[in-house]
Write a protein that holds these residues in place. Sequence first.
Motif, PDB file in Angstrom:
ATOM      1  N   ILE A 150      41.015  37.061  51.404  1.00  0.00           N
ATOM      2  CA  ILE A 150      41.898  37.975  51.395  1.00  0.00           C
ATOM      3  C   ILE A 150      41.369  39.300  51.155  1.00  0.00           C
ATOM      4  N   LYS A 151      41.126  40.334  51.768  1.00  0.00           N
ATOM      5  CA  LYS A 151      40.492  41.348  51.440  1.00  0.00           C
ATOM      6  C   LYS A 151      41.667  42.495  50.773  1.00  0.00           C
ATOM      7  N   VAL A 152      41.836  43.010  49.714  1.00  0.00           N
ATOM      8  CA  VAL A 152      42.645  43.829  49.040  1.00  0.00           C
ATOM      9  C   VAL A 152      41.913  45.125  48.511  1.00  0.00           C
ATOM     10  N   LYS A 153      42.773  46.131  48.483  1.00  0.00           N
ATOM     11  CA  LYS A 153      42.440  47.388  47.956  1.00  0.00           C
ATOM     12  C   LYS A 153      43.266  47.899  46.917  1.00  0.00           C
ATOM     13  N   GLU A 154      42.841  48.107  45.685  1.00  0.00           N
ATOM     14  CA  GLU A 154      43.718  48.617  44.604  1.00  0.00           C
ATOM     15  C   GLU A 154      44.176  50.097  44.849  1.00  0.00           C
ATOM     16  N   PHE A 155      45.288  50.406  44.617  1.00  0.00           N
ATOM     17  CA  PHE A 155      45.931  51.492  44.529  1.00  0.00           C
ATOM     18  C   PHE A 155      47.052  51.727  43.468  1.00  0.00           C
ATOM     19  N   ASN A 156      47.307  52.962  42.908  1.00  0.00           N
ATOM     20  CA  ASN A 156      48.314  53.090  41.969  1.00  0.00           C
ATOM     21  C   ASN A 156      49.653  53.313  42.848  1.00  0.00           C
ATOM     22  N   ASN A 157      50.423  52.406  42.334  1.00  0.00           N
ATOM     23  CA  ASN A 157      51.934  52.089  43.191  1.00  0.00           C
ATOM     24  C   ASN A 157      52.838  53.167  42.194  1.00  0.00           C
ATOM     25  N   LYS A 205      42.339  45.763  38.255  1.00  0.00           N
ATOM     26  CA  LYS A 205      41.063  46.180  37.392  1.00  0.00           C
ATOM     27  C   LYS A 205      41.466  47.541  37.202  1.00  0.00           C
ATOM     28  N   ASN A 206      41.434  48.644  38.152  1.00  0.00           N
ATOM     29  CA  ASN A 206      41.544  50.020  37.792  1.00  0.00           C
ATOM     30  C   ASN A 206      42.693  50.458  38.172  1.00  0.00           C
ATOM     31  N   ALA A 207      43.875  50.012  38.645  1.00  0.00           N
ATOM     32  CA  ALA A 207      45.083  50.354  39.368  1.00  0.00           C
ATOM     33  C   ALA A 207      46.318  49.448  38.943  1.00  0.00           C
ATOM     34  N   ASN A 208      47.406  49.752  39.246  1.00  0.00           N
ATOM     35  CA  ASN A 208      48.646  48.884  39.061  1.00  0.00           C
ATOM     36  C   ASN A 208      49.164  48.029  40.334  1.00  0.00           C
ATOM     37  N   ASP A 209      48.437  48.106  41.199  1.00  0.00           N
ATOM     38  CA  ASP A 209      48.874  47.208  42.485  1.00  0.00           C
ATOM     39  C   ASP A 209      47.839  47.207  43.411  1.00  0.00           C
ATOM     40  N   VAL A 210      47.878  46.248  44.290  1.00  0.00           N
ATOM     41  CA  VAL A 210      46.827  46.272  45.416  1.00  0.00           C
ATOM     42  C   VAL A 210      47.689  46.159  47.003  1.00  0.00           C
ATOM     43  N   SER A 211      46.834  46.549  47.973  1.00  0.00           N
ATOM     44  CA  SER A 211      47.276  46.386  49.394  1.00  0.00           C
ATOM     45  C   SER A 211      46.702  45.557  49.851  1.00  0.00           C
ATOM     46  N   VAL A 212      46.908  44.422  50.803  1.00  0.00           N
ATOM     47  CA  VAL A 212      46.342  43.822  51.488  1.00  0.00           C
ATOM     48  C   VAL A 212      45.769  44.323  52.851  1.00  0.00           C
ATOM     49  N   GLU A 213      44.410  44.110  52.821  1.00  0.00           N
ATOM     50  CA  GLU A 213      43.887  44.862  54.062  1.00  0.00           C
ATOM     51  C   GLU A 213      43.291  44.129  55.219  1.00  0.00           C
ATOM     52  N   LYS A 214      43.057  42.892  54.880  1.00  0.00           N
ATOM     53  CA  LYS A 214      42.761  41.983  56.103  1.00  0.00           C
ATOM     54  C   LYS A 214      42.509  40.524  55.396  1.00  0.00           C
ATOM     55  N   VAL A 215      42.832  39.617  56.376  1.00  0.00           N
ATOM     56  CA  VAL A 215      42.795  38.151  56.206  1.00  0.00           C
ATOM     57  C   VAL A 215      41.937  37.318  57.305  1.00  0.00           C
ATOM     58  N   THR A 216      41.162  36.621  56.695  1.00  0.00           N
ATOM     59  CA  THR A 216      40.141  35.891  57.640  1.00  0.00           C
ATOM     60  C   THR A 216      40.281  34.469  57.131  1.00  0.00           C
ATOM     61  N   LYS A 233      42.853  25.186  52.052  1.00  0.00           N
ATOM     62  CA  LYS A 233      42.799  24.535  50.946  1.00  0.00           C
ATOM     63  C   LYS A 233      42.043  25.413  49.854  1.00  0.00           C
ATOM     64  N   LYS A 234      41.574  26.484  49.974  1.00  0.00           N
ATOM     65  CA  LYS A 234      41.110  27.492  49.028  1.00  0.00           C
ATOM     66  C   LYS A 234      41.345  28.795  49.414  1.00  0.00           C
ATOM     67  N   ILE A 235      41.706  29.796  48.395  1.00  0.00           N
ATOM     68  CA  ILE A 235      41.965  31.093  48.758  1.00  0.00           C
ATOM     69  C   ILE A 235      40.988  32.062  47.918  1.00  0.00           C
ATOM     70  N   ILE A 236      40.182  33.022  48.442  1.00  0.00           N
ATOM     71  CA  ILE A 236      39.422  33.953  47.814  1.00  0.00           C
ATOM     72  C   ILE A 236      40.055  35.166  47.947  1.00  0.00           C
ATOM     73  N   THR A 237      39.974  35.925  46.860  1.00  0.00           N
ATOM     74  CA  THR A 237      40.363  37.314  47.022  1.00  0.00           C
ATOM     75  C   THR A 237      39.032  38.198  46.839  1.00  0.00           C
ATOM     76  N   GLN A 238      38.997  39.099  47.785  1.00  0.00           N
ATOM     77  CA  GLN A 238      37.738  40.015  47.683  1.00  0.00           C
ATOM     78  C   GLN A 238      38.194  41.441  47.589  1.00  0.00           C
ATOM     79  N   TYR A 239      37.455  42.353  46.799  1.00  0.00           N
ATOM     80  CA  TYR A 239      37.525  43.660  46.379  1.00  0.00           C
ATOM     81  C   TYR A 239      36.927  44.363  47.405  1.00  0.00           C
TER      82      TYR A 239
END
Length: 149
Positions: free
Chosen positions: A112-119, A93-104, A143-149
């Motif tokens: 999958i909880k991700v956080k945007e950052f500029n790599n 959305k507002n950056a050029n990469d993401v970091s994966v913060e948490k998986v539940t 069976k399903k994967i949901i990405t959360q910001y």
Amino acid sequence: MRIHLYFFLLLFINCQSQTVNNNSMSQKSEIQFEDNYHYSYSLTENNFLVIDTQDKMDKVYSIIHKKNGGQRLAPIPTVNDEETFIIIKPSLKNANDVSVEKVTFSNETLYIKVKEFNNPNVDAKNRKSPNIILKLLKKIPAKKIITQY
């Protein structure tokens, strides 16, 4: 006396329903993971891929090896019964990469909880979704994967 008993029963029933809701939320278990690599090109046509066979892993790495451009070939991980490999393509959305913060995981759905950052290693103007290979340190029947910001 009846009025007090009535309010007590209403309060008791209300507390019971809150307890049930809290138990259903606690069934979401956190999964340990390793963020293996971010690729700037597509490894799958879908938004995610669960790599559950060695054949799927070999096909993914054949794409990686072709795109590698003569550089040293990345070793192909082995698919086993103790880990799960997945590919995700979170949208930027507002950056050029993401970091994966948490998986539940809950009810066959991986969150999958991700956080945007500029790599700094990626072009600052790039808004192409990275293809991220994650190694989950547990076998997960997602069976399903949901990405959360």
